[in-house]
Design a protein around this motif. Structure first.
Motif, PDB file in Angstrom:
ATOM      1  N   GLN A  64       0.807  -1.212   0.000  1.00 27.66           N
ATOM      2  CA  GLN A  64       0.000   0.000   0.000  1.00 27.66           C
ATOM      3  C   GLN A  64       0.843   1.267   0.000  1.00 27.66           C
ATOM      4  O   GLN A  64       0.348   2.346  -0.343  1.00 27.66           O
ATOM      5  N   PHE A  65       2.104   1.153   0.391  1.00 31.39           N
ATOM      6  CA  PHE A  65       2.956   2.337   0.533  1.00 31.39           C
ATOM      7  C   PHE A  65       3.981   2.469  -0.589  1.00 31.39           C
ATOM      8  O   PHE A  65       4.827   3.353  -0.552  1.00 31.39           O
ATOM      9  N   LEU A  66       3.913   1.593  -1.573  1.00 35.97           N
ATOM     10  CA  LEU A  66       4.805   1.665  -2.730  1.00 35.97           C
ATOM     11  C   LEU A  66       4.007   2.119  -3.948  1.00 35.97           C
ATOM     12  O   LEU A  66       2.817   1.860  -4.039  1.00 35.97           O
ATOM     13  N   HIS A  67       4.666   2.790  -4.871  1.00 34.71           N
ATOM     14  CA  HIS A  67       4.000   3.268  -6.074  1.00 34.71           C
ATOM     15  C   HIS A  67       4.911   3.079  -7.277  1.00 34.71           C
ATOM     16  O   HIS A  67       6.132   3.094  -7.143  1.00 34.71           O
ATOM     17  N   GLY A  68       4.298   2.922  -8.448  1.00 39.80           N
ATOM     18  CA  GLY A  68       5.057   2.679  -9.659  1.00 39.80           C
ATOM     19  C   GLY A  68       5.932   3.848 -10.071  1.00 39.80           C
ATOM     20  O   GLY A  68       7.050   3.662 -10.524  1.00 39.80           O
ATOM     21  N   ASP A  69       5.422   5.060  -9.911  1.00 38.84           N
ATOM     22  CA  ASP A  69       6.195   6.254 -10.238  1.00 38.84           C
ATOM     23  C   ASP A  69       5.580   7.451  -9.516  1.00 38.84           C
ATOM     24  O   ASP A  69       4.597   7.322  -8.783  1.00 38.84           O
ATOM     25  N   PHE A  70       6.156   8.616  -9.756  1.00 36.18           N
ATOM     26  CA  PHE A  70       5.707   9.827  -9.086  1.00 36.18           C
ATOM     27  C   PHE A  70       4.255  10.156  -9.428  1.00 36.18           C
ATOM     28  O   PHE A  70       3.488  10.589  -8.566  1.00 36.18           O
ATOM     29  N   ALA A  74      -7.150  -1.382   6.791  1.00 34.00           N
ATOM     30  CA  ALA A  74      -8.053  -2.515   6.561  1.00 34.00           C
ATOM     31  C   ALA A  74      -8.589  -2.499   5.136  1.00 34.00           C
ATOM     32  O   ALA A  74      -8.705  -3.553   4.496  1.00 34.00           O
ATOM     33  N   CYS A  75      -8.914  -1.312   4.605  1.00 38.79           N
ATOM     34  CA  CYS A  75      -9.355  -1.209   3.211  1.00 38.79           C
ATOM     35  C   CYS A  75      -8.278  -1.737   2.282  1.00 38.79           C
ATOM     36  O   CYS A  75      -8.563  -2.491   1.342  1.00 38.79           O
ATOM     37  N   GLY A  76      -7.034  -1.364   2.534  1.00 35.44           N
ATOM     38  CA  GLY A  76      -5.921  -1.815   1.704  1.00 35.44           C
ATOM     39  C   GLY A  76      -5.683  -3.307   1.805  1.00 35.44           C
ATOM     40  O   GLY A  76      -5.396  -3.973   0.807  1.00 35.44           O
ATOM     41  N   VAL A  77      -5.797  -3.857   3.012  1.00 35.75           N
ATOM     42  CA  VAL A  77      -5.621  -5.300   3.197  1.00 35.75           C
ATOM     43  C   VAL A  77      -6.716  -6.057   2.456  1.00 35.75           C
ATOM     44  O   VAL A  77      -6.440  -7.029   1.741  1.00 35.75           O
ATOM     45  N   PHE A  78      -7.964  -5.621   2.603  1.00 37.75           N
ATOM     46  CA  PHE A  78      -9.072  -6.290   1.921  1.00 37.75           C
ATOM     47  C   PHE A  78      -8.895  -6.209   0.402  1.00 37.75           C
ATOM     48  O   PHE A  78      -9.106  -7.193  -0.317  1.00 37.75           O
ATOM     49  N   ALA A  79      -8.512  -5.038  -0.095  1.00 38.33           N
ATOM     50  CA  ALA A  79      -8.277  -4.862  -1.529  1.00 38.33           C
ATOM     51  C   ALA A  79      -7.146  -5.776  -2.003  1.00 38.33           C
ATOM     52  O   ALA A  79      -7.238  -6.395  -3.063  1.00 38.33           O
ATOM     53  N   GLY A  80      -6.088  -5.874  -1.212  1.00 39.00           N
ATOM     54  CA  GLY A  80      -4.976  -6.752  -1.562  1.00 39.00           C
ATOM     55  C   GLY A  80      -5.382  -8.214  -1.568  1.00 39.00           C
ATOM     56  O   GLY A  80      -4.953  -8.987  -2.429  1.00 39.00           O
ATOM     57  N   GLY A  90      -6.416   0.742  -3.663  1.00 41.64           N
ATOM     58  CA  GLY A  90      -7.464  -0.043  -3.015  1.00 41.64           C
ATOM     59  C   GLY A  90      -7.899   0.574  -1.700  1.00 41.64           C
ATOM     60  O   GLY A  90      -9.092   0.651  -1.391  1.00 41.64           O
ATOM     61  N   ALA A  91      -6.927   1.032  -0.912  1.00 41.22           N
ATOM     62  CA  ALA A  91      -7.245   1.683   0.361  1.00 41.22           C
ATOM     63  C   ALA A  91      -7.972   3.002   0.121  1.00 41.22           C
ATOM     64  O   ALA A  91      -8.954   3.319   0.804  1.00 41.22           O
ATOM     65  N   ILE A  92      -7.522   3.756  -0.862  1.00 39.53           N
ATOM     66  CA  ILE A  92      -8.144   5.042  -1.153  1.00 39.53           C
ATOM     67  C   ILE A  92      -9.542   4.839  -1.737  1.00 39.53           C
ATOM     68  O   ILE A  92     -10.446   5.646  -1.495  1.00 39.53           O
TER      69      ILE A  92
END
Length: 195
Positions: free
Chosen positions: A41-47, A79-85, A101-103
């Motif tokens: 949830q805390f990593l992103h592909g790019d800026f 929890a939103c991010g975990v469920f989405a994952g 997913g969390a957002i």
């Protein structure tokens, strides 16, 4: 910071180290580890991926946070991010990263808590630039959920390589809507009016 540290390591120290950190912390359905449901949830592909997610978090997240309080909001967001994952791990086979997913869960929580609000939207069509106000119900329900995640992927199917975790988005929307509705039902939260 979770995006900037591996990025800086890759640029300044060693690209291999940055790649290894990302490989370890993204969600990998074929090599799942429990911690990946949080770290991806805390990593992103790019800026631009990071900027887009942070924009939606800023627009919708601040209001949800003010209703839930800091600790409840943090737990809800994770929890939103975990469920989405989890949903993505069941339906996808490639790696997944990002806060979308969390957002998505926060966005539908906003819809549950503030159903009658309007959102100011910036538009830019060739020489026409301005803002307009749209009901949150229309913006979130029709544009963000229905068009962006259900209709558009089917229309563009086969045209481009799919790099969006649609199943994570849909699961996040569903989780955020259901959990926030239940919180209202048991009076753990107070909404701002009926639909």
């Amino acid at each position: 910071a979770a995006f900037a540290i591996p990025y800086a390591l890759g640029r300044l120290v060693d690209a291999g180290l940055a790649d290894e950190l990302e490989r370890r912390f993204i969600l990998q359905p074929k090599a799942l580890a429990l911690y990946q449901f949080f770290t991806y949830q805390f990593l992103h592909g790019d800026f631009w991926h990071l900027l887009g997610n942070m924009l939606f978090l800023w627009v919708f997240g601040n209001s949800v946070n003010s209703k839930m309080g800091n600790l409840t909001y943090l737990l809800f967001y994770l929890a939103c991010g975990v469920f989405a994952g989890f949903a993505f791990a069941l339906t996808g086979d490639g790696p997944c990263l990002g806060a979308s997913g969390a957002i998505a869960g926060v966005t539908t929580a906003y819809l549950v808590l503030f159903p009658r609000t309007e959102v100011t939207v910036f538009y830019w069509l060739w020489f026409y630039i301005g803002t307009m106000r749209i009901r949150a119900l229309l913006l979130i329900g029709l544009k963000i959920i229905l068009w962006d995640n259900i209709i558009a992927p089917r229309v563009s199917s086969g045209i481009e390589v799919q790099t969006v975790a649609y199943s994570a988005h849909i699961a996040g929307y569903l989780f955020g809507f259901v959990v926030c509705s239940l919180m209202l039902l048991i009076r753990a939260l107070r909404g701002s009016g009926k639909f």
